[in-house]
Scaffold this motif. Structure first.
Motif, mmCIF file in Angstrom:
data_model
loop_
_atom_site.group_PDB
_atom_site.id
_atom_site.type_symbol
_atom_site.label_atom_id
_atom_site.label_comp_id
_atom_site.label_asym_id
_atom_site.label_seq_id
_atom_site.Cartn_x
_atom_site.Cartn_y
_atom_site.Cartn_z
ATOM 1 N N GLY A 164 68.417 40.262 32.996
ATOM 2 C CA GLY A 164 67.288 39.563 32.394
ATOM 3 C C GLY A 164 67.563 39.194 30.955
ATOM 4 O O GLY A 164 68.604 39.556 30.396
ATOM 5 N N HIS A 165 66.634 38.449 30.376
ATOM 6 C CA HIS A 165 66.748 38.076 28.973
ATOM 7 C C HIS A 165 65.655 38.759 28.177
ATOM 8 O O HIS A 165 64.498 38.760 28.575
ATOM 9 C CB HIS A 165 66.658 36.563 28.812
ATOM 10 C CG HIS A 165 67.908 35.872 29.223
ATOM 11 N ND1 HIS A 165 68.140 35.503 30.531
ATOM 12 C CD2 HIS A 165 69.006 35.514 28.508
ATOM 13 C CE1 HIS A 165 69.331 34.928 30.602
ATOM 14 N NE2 HIS A 165 69.872 34.920 29.392
ATOM 15 N N ILE A 166 66.051 39.318 27.033
ATOM 16 C CA ILE A 166 65.104 40.066 26.225
ATOM 17 C C ILE A 166 64.939 39.416 24.862
ATOM 18 O O ILE A 166 65.925 39.021 24.227
ATOM 19 C CB ILE A 166 65.575 41.528 26.076
ATOM 20 C CG1 ILE A 166 65.373 42.254 27.413
ATOM 21 C CG2 ILE A 166 64.837 42.231 24.955
ATOM 22 C CD1 ILE A 166 65.674 43.719 27.350
ATOM 23 N N GLY A 179 70.796 38.115 26.615
ATOM 24 C CA GLY A 179 71.032 38.465 28.009
ATOM 25 C C GLY A 179 71.385 39.940 28.165
ATOM 26 O O GLY A 179 72.119 40.490 27.363
ATOM 27 N N LYS A 180 70.826 40.591 29.193
ATOM 28 C CA LYS A 180 71.111 42.013 29.437
ATOM 29 C C LYS A 180 71.532 42.200 30.883
ATOM 30 O O LYS A 180 70.972 41.576 31.788
ATOM 31 C CB LYS A 180 69.859 42.859 29.173
ATOM 32 C CG LYS A 180 69.304 42.759 27.773
ATOM 33 C CD LYS A 180 70.122 43.547 26.765
ATOM 34 C CE LYS A 180 69.554 43.365 25.369
ATOM 35 N NZ LYS A 180 70.344 44.011 24.348
ATOM 36 N N PHE A 187 66.143 47.963 23.617
ATOM 37 C CA PHE A 187 65.426 48.651 22.551
ATOM 38 C C PHE A 187 63.918 48.631 22.781
ATOM 39 O O PHE A 187 63.362 47.623 23.227
ATOM 40 C CB PHE A 187 65.746 48.003 21.207
ATOM 41 C CG PHE A 187 67.194 48.082 20.856
ATOM 42 C CD1 PHE A 187 67.726 49.253 20.334
ATOM 43 C CD2 PHE A 187 68.039 47.015 21.092
ATOM 44 C CE1 PHE A 187 69.070 49.348 20.035
ATOM 45 C CE2 PHE A 187 69.384 47.090 20.795
ATOM 46 C CZ PHE A 187 69.906 48.263 20.270
ATOM 47 N N ALA A 188 63.288 49.747 22.440
ATOM 48 C CA ALA A 188 61.838 49.857 22.572
ATOM 49 C C ALA A 188 61.158 48.769 21.748
ATOM 50 O O ALA A 188 61.612 48.428 20.662
ATOM 51 C CB ALA A 188 61.377 51.230 22.101
ATOM 52 N N GLY A 189 60.054 48.225 22.265
ATOM 53 C CA GLY A 189 59.274 47.245 21.525
ATOM 54 C C GLY A 189 59.757 45.818 21.728
ATOM 55 O O GLY A 189 59.106 44.880 21.298
ATOM 56 N N THR A 190 60.909 45.638 22.393
ATOM 57 C CA THR A 190 61.376 44.282 22.685
ATOM 58 C C THR A 190 60.776 43.841 24.015
ATOM 59 O O THR A 190 60.326 44.663 24.805
ATOM 60 C CB THR A 190 62.913 44.215 22.757
ATOM 61 O OG1 THR A 190 63.366 45.108 23.774
ATOM 62 C CG2 THR A 190 63.530 44.631 21.440
ATOM 63 N N LEU A 197 64.509 44.851 35.108
ATOM 64 C CA LEU A 197 65.549 45.806 34.739
ATOM 65 C C LEU A 197 65.137 47.222 35.116
ATOM 66 O O LEU A 197 63.961 47.573 35.046
ATOM 67 C CB LEU A 197 65.795 45.782 33.225
ATOM 68 C CG LEU A 197 66.265 44.493 32.567
ATOM 69 C CD1 LEU A 197 66.324 44.694 31.063
ATOM 70 C CD2 LEU A 197 67.623 44.079 33.101
ATOM 71 N N GLN A 198 66.125 48.018 35.528
ATOM 72 C CA GLN A 198 65.909 49.458 35.601
ATOM 73 C C GLN A 198 66.703 50.065 34.464
ATOM 74 O O GLN A 198 67.875 49.758 34.270
ATOM 75 C CB GLN A 198 66.380 49.996 36.946
ATOM 76 C CG GLN A 198 65.337 49.808 38.027
ATOM 77 C CD GLN A 198 65.633 50.627 39.265
ATOM 78 O OE1 GLN A 198 66.167 51.724 39.175
ATOM 79 N NE2 GLN A 198 65.281 50.077 40.411
#
Lengths: 615, 75
Positions: A164-166, A179-180, A187-190, A197-198
């Motif tokens: 996915g894309h964050i 991209g991830k 990161f938290a909050g993104t 995603l898992q």
């Protein structure tokens, strides 16, 4: 009862406003003086109730608060049957408090927006193998979590599966989605913009990068400078002093009117509130623009910076040398370029790499017998020819004769900040190349802005050789440039600057420059917000975007100026009020309260201007 | 020793910090030096001995002053 009254302050304010209007209307329009008196007296009692409760609670914990002063003043006015004044004073005090609350919420909004970006829930893999929604506090390190499109990543973690894309704007300030895939860090909050995603949790809650940022900003907005602590101590004794003063005036002059007027005029509101308001608005503006300023002390120091030291040329340049200029001295260089590429292909020197990259796909030849001449270049046998690639020294050593044009080209290339690579075939000069590192886009104009903001010295300390450093310095118009610097040399250099009485800001990436970051009055960490950088520095630029630096400095200056304005307004108002109570006819309780409340609003509104600051 | 963080309604008045500070410091079991009233974030942070006083009692002392407690967290 108490809760009932305090919870209905707004309604009480409205009712007392209506009563005051009725009172004045019946007196001035209908000449019903009896009715006017009742209405105003009722407004006074009603309005005074919440203030008196607060005053009582304050006295119980041994604080002479503003509420105490106002309650006494209103009681005094009531005693001498001046119901007009008592009604207006209580109304203004309540209404002022309401406006203060509304405007203060605005000044604090920037930081509030940030803290509200914190994730609240997560989909956690339970023992039954299903994902269940839980509060983010119930997530532990090692838990497996599911993040769906549009959801916030609840923890710092590693992607187990999915793609996915964050949008990582909350961490890096960069709004371009990243991209991830399996193994990527999240990161938290993104926010996950698309995909599923898992994620396995590596850090949770306050330990996450986002958690640290929030904590830092929250502490920064309430951190106090020496001057503020002084004001706090001062105001602790100020209110009781006003009480004593007014009592003395009453005893000696027997003038209750004057005594209670002093009580109202002495309220210290704007002085105590002015600096924190500037502080929270300035830090809030920074947080919105990817600049973390750690508190008002930092703002104060940063605003006086006169020397900015950069930790390496890489901060200012792309760090990637490229062929910038090229000249040839024979009609057909096609073959020579092939020789050159073939020879340089074997070297991993940065200049050689730049040349190979620049030449791209050319005919290559087998290279026989390569000689590396230290500090000069390479001499090789290619295609039956002797090919020499290197600097001017190597050419002279090889007995190459330079033409008039070649000599002037060499001079010109050097002046433009190039490193020179010459190619000679069988002792004849064929090609001259100029290679240089590219300055990062916009750096020059940002440095210019810094100078305009009053920074006198721009210094670069670098591990690179002096030649490269000098070139960068010359191109950018820096005041000083020093090469061959080890981390401890940099720290020593900063000490030297400080000994000369300069206020030094050090810009580093926080990885191996912690000593210098800590040593400089202002340590500015530039980069993706690594833990070390966040801990040791005073200012954090959330991504390595150089343009944040002028904004940060301009903001610090604007905030420091704003604080000084607010102190001036507050002190000025109290002085004018106290002077006019003794030397003028027009001063009374109501006007005093009006000016007092107005001055509080003025400092809040002045602070709010910082939210809109742009460099 | 536990850590208590209390989120209050928006603090606006200049003297409320002093009031809350005095009120909480006067309580048995509250670590005096640890009391921090944060004006802008409208929070109170303090350390307390949970065998001597309950977190609720500390909150009560602040509510009595007239400040609404929005949220609290003991750690």
């Amino acid at each position: 009862m108490q809760k009932f009254i305090l919870g209905r302050k707004n309604q009480i304010t409205i009712i007392s406003a209506i009563l005051i209007i009725i009172g004045f209307a019946s007196e001035l329009l209908f000449h019903q003086e009896q009715l006017a008196m009742y209405a105003l007296a009722l407004a006074s009692v009603l309005g005074a109730a919440p203030i008196a409760i607060q005053a009582y609670q304050a006295l119980r914990v041994k604080v002479v608060s503003i509420d105490v002063l106002v309650t006494l003043a209103v009681a005094g006015a009531f005693l001498i049957k001046n119901f007009e004044e008592s009604a207006i004073v209580t109304f203004l005090f309540l209404f002022g408090a309401y406006l203060e609350q509304r405007t203060l919420q605005k000044t604090r909004s920037a930081i509030k927006e940030l803290t509200e970006m914190a994730p609240e829930s997560a989909l956690k893999l339970s023992e039954s193998g299903e994902f269940e929604e839980v509060a983010v506090d119930d997530v532990d390190v090692g838990d497996t979590l599911l993040v769906k499109t549009g959801a916030k990543v609840p923890v710092d973690g590693t992607v187990l599966s999915g793609e996915g894309h964050i949008n990582e704007a909350s961490i890096t300030g960069e709004a371009v989605p990243v991209g991830k895939r399996k193994g990527s860090q999240v990161f938290a909050g993104t926010i996950l913009e698309n995909g599923t995603l898992q994620v396995v949790a590596d850090r949770v809650g306050e330990d996450t990068t986002f958690g640290r940022i929030i904590e830092l900003v929250e502490e920064a907005q309430d951190s106090k400078s020496e001057a503020e602590r002084f004001i706090d101590r001062f105001s602790k004794y100020y209110t009781p002093a006003v009480l004593v003063l007014s009592t003395l005036v009453w005893i000696f002059s027997q003038d209750i009117e004057l005594a209670i007027t002093i009580l109202v005029l002495g309220c210290p509101g704007a002085l105590v509130i002015g600096v924190p308001v500037s502080n929270v608005a300035g830090i809030g503006n920074g947080a919105r623009h990817g600049v973390l300023l750690k508190g008002s002390e930092v703002i104060h120091d940063f605003s006086r910076v006169d020397t900015i030291v950069f930790d390496k040329t890489g901060t200012l340049t792309v760090g990637n040398p490229e062929v910038a200029d090229i000249e040839s001295y024979v009609p057909d260089v096609q073959k020579t370029l092939g020789y050159l590429s073939s020879v340089e292909r074997e070297s991993d020197h940065p200049l050689a790499k730049a040349i190979v990259k620049h030449l791209g796909a050319v005919d290559t030849y087998t290279v026989q017998k390569t000689d590396v001449v230290a500090g000069g270049g390479i001499v090789a046998e290619v295609d039956g020819h002797t090919v020499a690639v290197g600097n001017v020294g190597l050419m002279e050593q090889q007995g190459v004769v330079f033409s008039e044009k070649a000599r002037s080209d060499i001079k010109r290339f050097e002046a433009m900040g190039n490193s020179l690579v010459l190619t000679a075939v069988d002792g004849e000069l064929h090609i001259l190349m100029g290679i240089r590192d590219q300055i990062r886009e916009g750096v020059k104009s940002h440095l210019h802005k810094l100078k305009k903001l009053g920074v006198k010295h721009l210094v670069v300390l670098s591990g690179d050789n002096q030649g490269t450093v000098d070139l960068v310095s010359k191109q950018l118009g820096l005041t000083e440039a020093h090469g061959h610097m080890l981390p401890q040399d940099k720290a020593a250099f900063i000490k030297k600057l400080q000994a000369e009485g300069r206020t030094v800001a050090f810009v580093g990436d926080g990885v191996n420059d912690s000593p210098s970051l800590a040593l400089a009055q202002i340590g500015i960490a530039m980069g993706s917000g690594t833990d070390v950088a966040i801990e040791t520095s005073d200012v954090v630029l959330m991504n390595s975007d150089f343009s944040r630096l002028p904004h940060a400095l301009g903001l610090a200056k604007a905030t420091a100026r704003n604080m000084r304005q607010n102190i001036a307004i507050a002190v000025g108002v109290v002085l004018v009020l106290l002077a006019s109570v003794f030397f003028s006819e027009w001063m009374n309780m109501s006007i005093g309260m009006l000016v007092h409340e107005a001055s509080i609003l003025v400092v809040i509104l002045n602070g709010m201007r910082l939210l809109r600051y742009r460099s | 020793m536990k850590k208590l963080t209390i989120q209050l309604e928006t603090l606006t008045c200049p003297s409320c910090m002093q009031k809350i500070e005095n009120a909480t410091k006067a309580l048995q079991g509250v670590q005096k030096d640890s009391v921090k009233v944060l004006f802008n974030s409208s929070k109170v942070k303090l350390d307390f001995d949970d065998s001597a006083i309950a977190a609720e009692a500390i909150e009560q002392a602040i509510t009595t002053l007239g400040y609404e407690v929005k949220k609290s967290q003991v750690k």
